[in-house]
Design a protein around this motif. Sequence first.
Motif, PDB file in Angstrom:
ATOM      1  N   GLN A 165      17.320  -6.862   1.479  1.00 40.21           N
ATOM      2  CA  GLN A 165      17.016  -7.902   2.451  1.00 40.21           C
ATOM      3  C   GLN A 165      15.345  -8.162   2.151  1.00 40.21           C
ATOM      4  O   GLN A 165      14.895  -8.971   2.705  1.00 40.21           O
ATOM      5  N   VAL A 166      14.736  -7.501   1.041  1.00 42.89           N
ATOM      6  CA  VAL A 166      13.290  -7.818   1.030  1.00 42.89           C
ATOM      7  C   VAL A 166      13.215  -9.226   0.469  1.00 42.89           C
ATOM      8  O   VAL A 166      14.004  -9.848  -0.395  1.00 42.89           O
ATOM      9  N   GLU A 167      12.192  -9.897   1.087  1.00 41.99           N
ATOM     10  CA  GLU A 167      12.071 -11.442   0.826  1.00 41.99           C
ATOM     11  C   GLU A 167      11.884 -11.499  -0.560  1.00 41.99           C
ATOM     12  O   GLU A 167      11.124 -10.681  -1.334  1.00 41.99           O
ATOM     13  N   ASP A 184       0.812  -1.305   0.107  1.00 38.48           N
ATOM     14  CA  ASP A 184       0.027  -0.038  -0.191  1.00 38.48           C
ATOM     15  C   ASP A 184       0.905   1.183  -0.259  1.00 38.48           C
ATOM     16  O   ASP A 184       0.232   2.435   0.277  1.00 38.48           O
ATOM     17  N   VAL A 185       2.034   1.324  -0.113  1.00 41.13           N
ATOM     18  CA  VAL A 185       3.040   2.253  -0.311  1.00 41.13           C
ATOM     19  C   VAL A 185       3.735   2.407  -1.464  1.00 41.13           C
ATOM     20  O   VAL A 185       4.049   1.277  -2.156  1.00 41.13           O
ATOM     21  N   CYS A 186       4.328   3.208  -2.270  1.00 41.96           N
ATOM     22  CA  CYS A 186       5.090   3.262  -3.417  1.00 41.96           C
ATOM     23  C   CYS A 186       6.439   2.747  -2.965  1.00 41.96           C
ATOM     24  O   CYS A 186       6.935   2.950  -1.907  1.00 41.96           O
ATOM     25  N   GLY A 187       7.302   2.314  -3.989  1.00 38.26           N
ATOM     26  CA  GLY A 187       8.636   1.794  -3.713  1.00 38.26           C
ATOM     27  C   GLY A 187       9.527   2.750  -3.116  1.00 38.26           C
ATOM     28  O   GLY A 187      10.243   2.612  -2.408  1.00 38.26           O
ATOM     29  N   PRO A 188       9.400   4.046  -4.051  1.00 43.45           N
ATOM     30  CA  PRO A 188      10.444   5.004  -3.256  1.00 43.45           C
ATOM     31  C   PRO A 188      10.178   5.568  -1.761  1.00 43.45           C
ATOM     32  O   PRO A 188      11.164   5.749  -1.028  1.00 43.45           O
ATOM     33  N   LEU A 189       9.184   5.461  -1.564  1.00 45.01           N
ATOM     34  CA  LEU A 189       8.772   5.720  -0.056  1.00 45.01           C
ATOM     35  C   LEU A 189       9.421   4.619   0.749  1.00 45.01           C
ATOM     36  O   LEU A 189       9.753   4.987   2.015  1.00 45.01           O
ATOM     37  N   PHE A 190       9.014   3.411   0.354  1.00 45.91           N
ATOM     38  CA  PHE A 190       9.749   2.294   0.979  1.00 45.91           C
ATOM     39  C   PHE A 190      11.447   2.383   1.121  1.00 45.91           C
ATOM     40  O   PHE A 190      11.953   2.249   2.250  1.00 45.91           O
ATOM     41  N   GLU A 191      11.805   2.524   0.070  1.00 42.90           N
ATOM     42  CA  GLU A 191      13.241   2.632   0.041  1.00 42.90           C
ATOM     43  C   GLU A 191      13.530   3.760   0.891  1.00 42.90           C
ATOM     44  O   GLU A 191      14.664   3.775   1.490  1.00 42.90           O
ATOM     45  N   GLU A 192      13.226   5.064   0.958  1.00 43.24           N
ATOM     46  CA  GLU A 192      13.259   6.320   1.914  1.00 43.24           C
ATOM     47  C   GLU A 192      13.198   5.670   3.264  1.00 43.24           C
ATOM     48  O   GLU A 192      14.113   6.014   3.902  1.00 43.24           O
ATOM     49  N   GLU A 193      12.110   4.862   3.688  1.00 44.43           N
ATOM     50  CA  GLU A 193      12.140   4.494   5.025  1.00 44.43           C
ATOM     51  C   GLU A 193      13.363   3.515   5.400  1.00 44.43           C
ATOM     52  O   GLU A 193      13.907   3.500   6.456  1.00 44.43           O
ATOM     53  N   LEU A 194      13.516   2.682   4.431  1.00 41.79           N
ATOM     54  CA  LEU A 194      14.651   1.814   4.790  1.00 41.79           C
ATOM     55  C   LEU A 194      15.989   2.504   5.001  1.00 41.79           C
ATOM     56  O   LEU A 194      16.742   2.132   5.789  1.00 41.79           O
ATOM     57  N   GLU A 195      16.092   3.572   4.227  1.00 39.99           N
ATOM     58  CA  GLU A 195      17.543   4.265   4.230  1.00 39.99           C
ATOM     59  C   GLU A 195      17.564   5.019   5.741  1.00 39.99           C
ATOM     60  O   GLU A 195      18.568   5.022   6.311  1.00 39.99           O
ATOM     61  N   PHE A 196      16.432   5.472   5.957  1.00 41.14           N
ATOM     62  CA  PHE A 196      16.264   6.362   7.276  1.00 41.14           C
ATOM     63  C   PHE A 196      16.881   5.348   8.528  1.00 41.14           C
ATOM     64  O   PHE A 196      17.339   5.723   9.401  1.00 41.14           O
ATOM     65  N   TRP A 197      16.134   4.087   8.401  1.00 41.21           N
ATOM     66  CA  TRP A 197      16.167   3.085   9.529  1.00 41.21           C
ATOM     67  C   TRP A 197      17.834   2.485   9.321  1.00 41.21           C
ATOM     68  O   TRP A 197      18.209   1.600  10.248  1.00 41.21           O
ATOM     69  N   GLY A 198      18.391   2.858   8.336  1.00 39.67           N
ATOM     70  CA  GLY A 198      19.861   1.998   7.984  1.00 39.67           C
ATOM     71  C   GLY A 198      19.638   0.510   7.568  1.00 39.67           C
ATOM     72  O   GLY A 198      20.379  -0.414   7.951  1.00 39.67           O
ATOM     73  N   SER A 231       9.502  -8.863  -6.402  1.00 40.38           N
ATOM     74  CA  SER A 231       9.029  -8.551  -7.786  1.00 40.38           C
ATOM     75  C   SER A 231       7.989  -7.464  -7.705  1.00 40.38           C
ATOM     76  O   SER A 231       8.004  -6.309  -8.453  1.00 40.38           O
ATOM     77  N   THR A 232       7.162  -7.310  -6.840  1.00 40.23           N
ATOM     78  CA  THR A 232       6.364  -6.150  -6.338  1.00 40.23           C
ATOM     79  C   THR A 232       6.864  -5.128  -6.315  1.00 40.23           C
ATOM     80  O   THR A 232       6.747  -4.242  -6.559  1.00 40.23           O
ATOM     81  N   TYR A 233       7.884  -5.220  -5.254  1.00 43.75           N
ATOM     82  CA  TYR A 233       8.878  -3.849  -4.786  1.00 43.75           C
ATOM     83  C   TYR A 233       9.495  -3.523  -5.649  1.00 43.75           C
ATOM     84  O   TYR A 233       9.596  -2.208  -6.035  1.00 43.75           O
ATOM     85  N   SER A 234      10.246  -3.998  -6.731  1.00 44.42           N
ATOM     86  CA  SER A 234      11.018  -3.905  -7.837  1.00 44.42           C
ATOM     87  C   SER A 234      10.157  -2.955  -8.836  1.00 44.42           C
ATOM     88  O   SER A 234      10.430  -1.977  -9.484  1.00 44.42           O
ATOM     89  N   ILE A 235       9.039  -3.551  -9.284  1.00 43.48           N
ATOM     90  CA  ILE A 235       8.063  -2.821 -10.147  1.00 43.48           C
ATOM     91  C   ILE A 235       7.889  -1.448  -9.516  1.00 43.48           C
ATOM     92  O   ILE A 235       7.947  -0.490 -10.243  1.00 43.48           O
ATOM     93  N   HIS A 236       7.221  -1.536  -8.247  1.00 48.27           N
ATOM     94  CA  HIS A 236       6.864  -0.166  -7.809  1.00 48.27           C
ATOM     95  C   HIS A 236       8.047   0.610  -7.506  1.00 48.27           C
ATOM     96  O   HIS A 236       7.983   2.026  -7.870  1.00 48.27           O
ATOM     97  N   ARG A 237       9.514   0.355  -7.363  1.00 46.84           N
ATOM     98  CA  ARG A 237      10.566   1.045  -7.022  1.00 46.84           C
ATOM     99  C   ARG A 237      10.956   1.599  -8.463  1.00 46.84           C
ATOM    100  O   ARG A 237      11.451   2.679  -8.546  1.00 46.84           O
TER     101      ARG A 237
END
Length: 93
Positions: A78-80, A59-73, A85-91
Amino acid sequence: YETYKATLKKIPATRLSRLTEALANYDPVLNEYFFDRHPGVFAQILNYYRTGKLHYPTDVCGPLFEEELEFWGLDSNQVEPCCWSTYSIHRDT
Protein backbone atom coordinates in the motif's frame (compact mmCIF):
# COMPACT_ATOMS: atom_id res chain seq x y z
CA TYR A 1 -1.64 10.73 19.37
CA GLU A 2 -5.38 11.32 19.30
CA THR A 3 -7.87 10.39 16.64
CA TYR A 4 -11.48 9.34 16.20
CA LYS A 5 -12.58 5.71 16.45
CA ALA A 6 -14.21 6.15 13.03
CA THR A 7 -10.79 6.99 11.57
CA LEU A 8 -9.36 3.71 12.84
CA LYS A 9 -12.28 1.75 11.41
CA LYS A 10 -11.43 2.95 7.87
CA ILE A 11 -8.95 0.10 7.39
CA PRO A 12 -10.60 -3.09 8.65
CA ALA A 13 -8.80 -6.21 9.91
CA THR A 14 -5.87 -4.24 11.35
CA ARG A 15 -4.67 -3.89 14.93
CA LEU A 16 -5.99 -0.33 15.25
CA SER A 17 -9.38 -1.18 13.77
CA ARG A 18 -9.85 -3.87 16.43
CA LEU A 19 -9.08 -1.82 19.56
CA THR A 20 -11.28 -2.67 22.53
CA GLU A 21 -11.16 -1.76 26.18
CA ALA A 22 -10.45 -5.43 26.97
CA LEU A 23 -6.93 -5.20 25.53
CA ALA A 24 -3.95 -5.08 27.86
CA ASN A 25 -2.80 -1.90 26.09
CA TYR A 26 -5.85 0.00 27.39
CA ASP A 27 -5.62 2.14 30.54
CA PRO A 28 -9.13 2.75 31.94
CA VAL A 29 -7.91 5.47 34.31
CA LEU A 30 -6.42 7.54 31.49
CA ASN A 31 -8.93 6.24 28.92
CA GLU A 32 -6.16 5.63 26.41
CA TYR A 33 -4.12 2.91 24.72
CA PHE A 34 -0.35 2.65 25.03
CA PHE A 35 1.91 1.05 22.42
CA ASP A 36 5.68 1.34 22.78
CA ARG A 37 6.39 1.61 19.06
CA HIS A 38 8.42 3.89 16.77
CA PRO A 39 6.69 7.30 16.92
CA GLY A 40 7.84 8.53 13.50
CA VAL A 41 6.53 5.45 11.74
CA PHE A 42 3.32 5.56 13.75
CA ALA A 43 2.72 9.13 12.56
CA GLN A 44 2.79 7.84 8.97
CA ILE A 45 0.54 4.91 9.84
CA LEU A 46 -2.03 7.14 11.52
CA ASN A 47 -1.86 9.47 8.54
CA TYR A 48 -2.64 6.45 6.33
CA TYR A 49 -5.83 5.86 8.30
CA ARG A 50 -6.72 9.52 7.93
CA THR A 51 -5.92 9.99 4.24
CA GLY A 52 -5.80 6.52 2.69
CA LYS A 53 -2.22 7.18 1.52
CA LEU A 54 0.74 5.34 3.04
CA HIS A 55 4.03 7.22 2.75
CA TYR A 56 7.45 5.91 3.70
CA PRO A 57 9.38 7.99 6.27
CA THR A 58 12.88 8.30 4.84
CA ASP A 59 14.50 8.65 8.26
CA VAL A 60 14.01 4.95 9.10
CA CYS A 61 15.39 1.82 7.47
CA GLY A 62 13.14 -0.31 5.28
CA PRO A 63 13.17 -3.39 7.55
CA LEU A 64 12.06 -1.28 10.54
CA PHE A 65 9.21 0.17 8.51
CA GLU A 66 8.22 -3.34 7.38
CA GLU A 67 8.31 -4.56 10.96
CA GLU A 68 6.03 -1.74 12.07
CA LEU A 69 3.61 -2.36 9.20
CA GLU A 70 3.46 -6.03 10.16
CA PHE A 71 2.81 -5.17 13.83
CA TRP A 72 -0.09 -2.90 12.88
CA GLY A 73 -1.44 -5.41 10.36
CA LEU A 74 -0.82 -3.30 7.26
CA ASP A 75 0.38 -4.38 3.83
CA SER A 76 3.59 -2.84 2.48
CA ASN A 77 2.09 -3.01 -1.02
CA GLN A 78 0.00 0.00 0.00
CA VAL A 79 3.06 2.30 0.03
CA GLU A 80 2.37 5.19 -2.35
CA PRO A 81 4.11 5.21 -5.76
CA CYS A 82 5.97 8.42 -4.85
CA CYS A 83 7.68 6.58 -1.97
CA TRP A 84 7.92 3.08 -3.43
CA SER A 85 11.37 3.32 -5.04
CA THR A 86 12.96 4.82 -1.91
CA TYR A 87 11.23 2.26 0.30
CA SER A 88 12.19 -0.70 -1.89
CA ILE A 89 15.84 0.43 -2.02
CA HIS A 90 15.96 0.72 1.79
CA ARG A 91 14.06 -2.56 2.21
CA ASP A 92 16.35 -4.49 -0.13
CA THR A 93 19.60 -3.14 1.34
